[in-house]
Design an enzyme around this catalytic site. Structure first.
Site, PDB file in Angstrom:
ATOM      1  N   LYS A  51      14.910   2.459  -2.636  1.00 55.06           N
ATOM      2  CA  LYS A  51      14.507   3.439  -1.721  1.00 55.06           C
ATOM      3  C   LYS A  51      13.780   3.799  -1.146  1.00 55.06           C
ATOM      4  O   LYS A  51      12.392   3.470  -1.852  1.00 55.06           O
ATOM      5  CB  LYS A  51      15.463   4.801  -2.444  1.00 55.06           C
ATOM      6  CG  LYS A  51      15.518   5.854  -2.255  1.00 55.06           C
ATOM      7  CD  LYS A  51      16.055   7.387  -2.761  1.00 55.06           C
ATOM      8  CE  LYS A  51      16.261   8.825  -1.642  1.00 55.06           C
ATOM      9  NZ  LYS A  51      16.605  10.228  -2.896  1.00 55.06           N
TER      10      LYS A  51
ATOM     11  N   SER B 271      21.643  14.476  -4.696  1.00 55.75           N
ATOM     12  CA  SER B 271      21.442  13.010  -3.798  1.00 55.75           C
ATOM     13  C   SER B 271      21.417  11.477  -4.601  1.00 55.75           C
ATOM     14  O   SER B 271      21.738  10.369  -3.459  1.00 55.75           O
ATOM     15  CB  SER B 271      19.497  13.024  -3.452  1.00 55.75           C
ATOM     16  OG  SER B 271      18.886  13.813  -3.176  1.00 55.75           O
TER      17      SER B 271
ATOM     18  N   SER C 224      20.834  12.316  -0.025  1.00 59.98           N
ATOM     19  CA  SER C 224      19.495  12.085   0.314  1.00 59.98           C
ATOM     20  C   SER C 224      19.479  10.738  -0.223  1.00 59.98           C
ATOM     21  O   SER C 224      19.079   9.901   1.495  1.00 59.98           O
ATOM     22  CB  SER C 224      17.984  12.035   0.112  1.00 59.98           C
ATOM     23  OG  SER C 224      18.013  12.150  -1.391  1.00 59.98           O
TER      24      SER C 224
END
Lengths: 100, 493
Positions: free
Chosen positions: B79, B183, B159
């Protein structure tokens, strides 16, 4: 509580975010929607409850008082620190003139 | 020969160890799959050379009969919230575009030390603020899943939407995620994969771009509970560089996996039966109870009376912390600088931040600034922190009566991109089931349960006591074994 355009302009200025009139106008109802929704927290009886800042009990540690104990967080990294600065000069961060 | 990209973490690690294939073959297969999947927009940058170099190192280590690490030969997606040495790290923002760290985050370093390689930096909601992956400066991520009979681009959740899309699309066997208010779990649920947020403090936050420091936790996203257990083991551990890091040993979660739940009590929180929850989600929750009962667990009702207030409390605490954390983006030390002709320092800050932050980030900074400002601090921020204490106390009381809690992960399945943008509040409500565990710092996991009538995956959530990732993983495994979830998105990209 609700905010008007002047208040949003004030908050934006405190947060150092430039916003034009159109943006401020757009933010007012959005922020008021959120603020009105969080108002419901006022219903909760919190008598005798301590505000929670840290969720898992933990104690702050002191590291050994040794220079550069961890090379990753120690000193002597000027070039690394400046490497991503938009305007580094002579080993310093460059900024626009502050004093006239 | 098995298609290498269909394999998960455990299968790749074991296959590389026993010589069924080389790490290089695996890295090449995934590099190709990543290159072919540009339509998903899951990656902000790809790093095929990183993946190959790590693979070659593993193959050489094996040839030299050295002991291989827990993630040896597994190429993963990272990420783009984790600082990676020499590789652009943006948090999906314009303000950090081009930022190339001179250091490596603790979590990513641990993964490389365990033998993993990096396929690239994964797209996300800007500064991890969002639940649909529509706030990235680098464009939306599109889920590999489609609603039956529709070609609409679906949300991969957020997210960690690049992470969920990549793992579901089989272009990465696993990926890192971060979870501040859901998330990891919400995108995992939306894409039919697993994801676990460990106890707050398990994974070091050093080198992770900060959103809300009292909530942020890293965790793995993968296609099975076993894979999550392996990868979490490689990510977790005490780090003196993070003041909130837990000074505890990391258990061998993989070795202790056990789906036999006899003697365990599973709590069903009655306040999670909320209006607006899809019937299919409620049905899958019932099914989940039956599965855990079948695994030997006793089902008990529990009460979490402040559930309703968790989300509004979160939307005070998280923006407050964010407004403080994001003050560092000033156009001086790194990232974007916007210096209009003839202006001074203050105007440079304001211009830089106006140009560098997206709308949702600005909204949250303004909310955070407001609730922390003189005159409003007690009414908003202190009150929210007290409610947070009550949410945590609810869980502590519930865990006196049960060992793990079962709940839905989300109130709905994935939705089409662009369909929830009218009002920021509607989007926030998607995290209603995920946020309470975040506020209480508890380990929580989403595992795929079933497919709804539209052909979209639904997830079930397990929440455990502090430090009891094992209990969460074990209950997750029991569900996984009974759900038999094998559905995968049909390739259209």
């Amino acid at each position: 509580m609700s905010v008007d355009k002047a208040t949003v302009a004030k908050i934006a200025s405190l947060a150092r975010i430039r916003m034009d009139d159109a943006e401020l106008e757009r933010m007012v109802p959005e922020l008021n929607g959120i603020l009105q929704w969080v108002e419901q927290l006022g219903e909760v009886d919190v008598t005798g409850i301590e505000p929670m800042a840290a969720v898992i009990p933990n104690t702050l540690r002191l590291r050994d008082d040794v220079v550069d104990a961890d090379p990753l967080t120690g000193g002597g990294k000027r070039d690394d620190v400046l490497a991503n600065a938009p305007a580094a000069e002579h080993g310093f961060f460059g900024v626009p003139k502050v004093i006239e | 020969m098995t298609e290498l990209t269909s394999l998960g973490v455990k299968e790749i690690r074991d296959g590389v160890r026993d010589g069924s294939f080389t790490a290089r073959e695996v890295a090449e297969a995934f590099n190709t799959a990543v290159a072919e999947a540009a339509a998903l927009n899951a990656f902000i940058v790809t790093t095929p050379d990183h993946a190959l170099a790590a693979a070659d190192k593993v193959d050489a280590a094996r040839a030299a009969s050295e002991t291989l690490g827990a993630m040896a030969g597994v190429p993963i997606g990272m990420k783009d919230l984790f600082a990676t040495h020499g590789v652009q790290t943006t948090a999906a923002s314009h303000i950090l575009e081009g930022f190339t760290p001179r250091y490596e985050s603790t979590v990513s370093q641990k993964l490389w030390d365990a033998g993993a390689g990096m396929l690239g930096k994964l797209n996300l909601d800007q500064f991890a603020m969002g639940s649909s992956n529509e706030t990235s400066y680098f464009g939306n991520v599109t889920s590999p899943w489609k609603k039956a009979g529709s070609n609409a681009a679906m949300s991969p959740g957020g997210s960690s939407g690049g992470s969920s899309a990549a793992v579901a699309a089989r272009i990465a066997p696993a990926a890192t995620g971060t979870d501040t208010g859901g998330s990891i779990r919400q995108p995992a649920a939306f894409t039919g994969i697993c994801g676990i947020k460990p106890t707050y403090g398990r994974c070091s936050r050093w080198g992770v771009v900060a959103f809300a420091s009292s909530l942020d936790q890293a965790g793995p996203m993968a296609r099975s509970v076993e894979d999550c257990a392996i990868m979490l083991g490689a990510m977790a551990g005490f780090d003196p560089k993070d003041a909130t890091s837990l000074q505890m040993d990391v258990p061998d979660w993989e070795a202790a996996l056990n789906a036999d739940l006899r003697g365990k009590k599973v709590g069903i929180p009655r306040e999670y039966r909320m209006e607006g929850t899809d019937q299919a989600i409620l049905d899958s929750w019932e099914q989940g109870k039956a599965w855990l009962k079948d695994a030997g667990a006793e089902i008990v009702d529990v009460s979490l009376p402040h559930t309703k207030y968790a989300l509004p409390a979160y939307y005070i605490v998280a923006p407050a912390e964010a407004s403080s954390n994001l003050a560092r983006y000033d156009g001086v030390r790194y990232g974007l600088r916007d210096l209009p002709e003839g202006v001074g320092l203050q105007d440079m800050y304001a211009a830089t931040r106006a140009a560098g932050f997206g709308d949702e980030v600005k909204r949250r900074i303004l909310i955070g600034t407001y609730v922390l400002s003189a005159g409003f601090y007690d009414a908003y921020y202190t009150q929210a922190q007290k409610v947070r204490a009550l949410v945590a106390r609810d869980f502590a009381r519930a865990f006196a009566e049960c060992d793990v809690i079962l709940a839905p992960t989300t109130p709905t399945a994935s939705f089409p991109l662009g369909s929830m943008n009218e009002d920021p509040l509607t989007m926030y409500l998607n995290d209603v089931f995920a946020v309470p565990a975040s506020l209480a710092g508890l380990p929580a996991m989403s595992v795929p349960a079933t497919i709804n009538a539209d052909g979209l995956p639904l997830g079930l959530q397990l929440v455990g006591r502090p430090f009891d990732e094992q209990g969460v993983l074990n209950a997750g495994l029991a569900i996984q074994q009974r759900a038999g979830f094998t559905a995968k998105p049909e390739k259209w990209w």
